[in-house]
Design a protein around this motif. Structure first.
Motif, PDB file in Angstrom:
ATOM      1  N   TYR A   1      -2.939 -43.833  11.431  1.00 17.02           N
ATOM      2  CA  TYR A   1      -2.918 -42.415  10.653  1.00 17.02           C
ATOM      3  C   TYR A   1      -4.237 -42.641   9.758  1.00 17.02           C
ATOM      4  N   LEU A   2      -4.424 -43.513   9.089  1.00 15.78           N
ATOM      5  CA  LEU A   2      -5.631 -43.632   8.125  1.00 15.78           C
ATOM      6  C   LEU A   2      -7.009 -43.814   9.176  1.00 15.78           C
ATOM      7  N   LYS A   3      -6.931 -44.139  10.357  1.00 16.02           N
ATOM      8  CA  LYS A   3      -8.024 -44.191  10.954  1.00 16.02           C
ATOM      9  C   LYS A   3      -8.182 -42.782  11.510  1.00 16.02           C
ATOM     10  N   TYR A   4      -7.163 -42.085  11.918  1.00 13.29           N
ATOM     11  CA  TYR A   4      -7.289 -40.462  12.115  1.00 13.29           C
ATOM     12  C   TYR A   4      -8.262 -39.829  11.121  1.00 13.29           C
ATOM     13  N   VAL A   5      -7.614 -39.974   9.851  1.00  5.61           N
ATOM     14  CA  VAL A   5      -8.259 -39.352   8.426  1.00  5.61           C
ATOM     15  C   VAL A   5      -9.313 -39.668   8.395  1.00  5.61           C
ATOM     16  N   GLN A   6      -9.844 -40.989   8.591  1.00  6.85           N
ATOM     17  CA  GLN A   6     -11.156 -41.395   8.370  1.00  6.85           C
ATOM     18  C   GLN A   6     -12.256 -40.739   9.502  1.00  6.85           C
ATOM     19  N   GLU A   7     -11.844 -40.506  10.565  1.00  7.78           N
ATOM     20  CA  GLU A   7     -12.735 -39.999  11.656  1.00  7.78           C
ATOM     21  C   GLU A   7     -12.643 -38.450  11.553  1.00  7.78           C
ATOM     22  N   THR A   8     -11.650 -37.646  10.830  1.00  2.00           N
ATOM     23  CA  THR A   8     -11.563 -36.492  10.717  1.00  2.00           C
ATOM     24  C   THR A   8     -12.059 -35.712   9.539  1.00  2.00           C
ATOM     25  N   PHE A   9     -11.860 -36.496   8.492  1.00  2.10           N
ATOM     26  CA  PHE A   9     -12.310 -36.059   7.157  1.00  2.10           C
ATOM     27  C   PHE A   9     -13.326 -36.850   6.602  1.00  2.10           C
ATOM     28  N   ILE A  10     -14.558 -36.416   7.392  1.00  4.27           N
ATOM     29  CA  ILE A  10     -15.919 -37.140   7.272  1.00  4.27           C
ATOM     30  C   ILE A  10     -16.438 -37.139   6.148  1.00  4.27           C
ATOM     31  N   SER A  11     -16.314 -36.274   5.092  1.00  6.53           N
ATOM     32  CA  SER A  11     -17.012 -36.208   3.923  1.00  6.53           C
ATOM     33  C   SER A  11     -16.298 -37.523   2.976  1.00  6.53           C
ATOM     34  N   GLU A  12     -15.139 -37.813   3.427  1.00  5.27           N
ATOM     35  CA  GLU A  12     -14.565 -39.083   2.375  1.00  5.27           C
ATOM     36  C   GLU A  12     -14.491 -40.207   3.332  1.00  5.27           C
ATOM     37  N   ASN A  13     -15.199 -40.387   4.448  1.00  6.61           N
ATOM     38  CA  ASN A  13     -15.098 -41.732   5.205  1.00  6.61           C
ATOM     39  C   ASN A  13     -15.272 -42.976   4.567  1.00  6.61           C
ATOM     40  N   GLN A  14     -16.065 -43.056   3.583  1.00  2.00           N
ATOM     41  CA  GLN A  14     -16.216 -44.517   3.035  1.00  2.00           C
ATOM     42  C   GLN A  14     -14.993 -44.789   2.017  1.00  2.00           C
ATOM     43  N   ASN A  15     -14.418 -43.790   1.412  1.00  3.61           N
ATOM     44  CA  ASN A  15     -13.122 -43.909   0.782  1.00  3.61           C
ATOM     45  C   ASN A  15     -11.960 -44.144   1.493  1.00  3.61           C
ATOM     46  N   VAL A  16     -11.798 -43.711   2.663  1.00  4.41           N
ATOM     47  CA  VAL A  16     -10.926 -43.817   3.248  1.00  4.41           C
ATOM     48  C   VAL A  16     -10.944 -45.308   4.331  1.00  4.41           C
ATOM     49  N   GLU A  17     -12.041 -45.416   4.302  1.00  2.00           N
ATOM     50  CA  GLU A  17     -12.305 -46.817   5.068  1.00  2.00           C
ATOM     51  C   GLU A  17     -12.119 -47.979   4.284  1.00  2.00           C
ATOM     52  N   SER A  18     -12.314 -47.900   2.858  1.00  2.00           N
ATOM     53  CA  SER A  18     -11.857 -48.760   1.927  1.00  2.00           C
ATOM     54  C   SER A  18     -10.313 -48.792   1.732  1.00  2.00           C
TER      55      SER A  18
END
Length: 152
Positions: free
Chosen positions: A57-74
């Motif tokens: 699910y977090l991978k999906y959020v990371q790919e979709t919520f581009i403006s927060e990519n780094q935060n979601v990756e962390s």
């Protein structure tokens, strides 16, 4: 932030209609009240399994919520590390359910097929349920830290 930026709010009727994500949860039945060691172990297994499941699910959020990519990756990296750490605390770590590659790919494909207009709602639901899951995880780990001889 999601509510203000994308007008995706808790009481939105659309959110209620589209909450079929089957996100991991920790409930009282999973041993959240820790009365016996077996419940404690059951709860740790459930938490670790849930954290591993949230990875997709977090991978999906990371790919979709581009403006927060780094935060979601962390966040994703930290979640995986926590899942692994808690798994090591389980009496039989092999009992922790880790979604296999096919299951992850199937879920990821399902999430990516979400219509653009429900994308933001999906992200909101994932992050909301992840937050709730993590609140229960923190309570569980604090409780165990105070009642068992281990350090986190």
């Amino acid at each position: 932030q999601m509510c203000e930026k994308f007008t995706v709010c808790e009481n939105s009727m659309e959110m209620l209609l589209h909450n079929n994500l089957n996100l991991p949860k920790v409930t009282e039945e999973d041993g959240d009240f820790f009365t016996f060691l077996s419940f404690q172990d059951k709860c740790l297994r459930k938490i670790s399994s849930g954290l591993y499941t949230f990875q997709t699910y977090l991978k999906y959020v990371q790919e979709t919520f581009i403006s927060e990519n780094q935060n979601v990756e962390s966040l994703s990296y930290s979640t995986e590390h926590l899942a692994h750490t808690i798994r090591q605390m389980v009496i039989n770590p092999e009992e922790v359910i880790i979604p296999d590659a096919a299951t992850q790919e199937s879920l990821h494909t399902k999430l990516k097929s979400t219509k653009a207009w429900t994308e933001k709602i999906t992200i909101h639901l994932i992050l909301r349920d992840f937050t709730s899951f993590m609140e229960k995880t923190v309570r569980a780990v604090r409780y165990l830290k105070n009642t068992r001889s281990f350090s986190v």
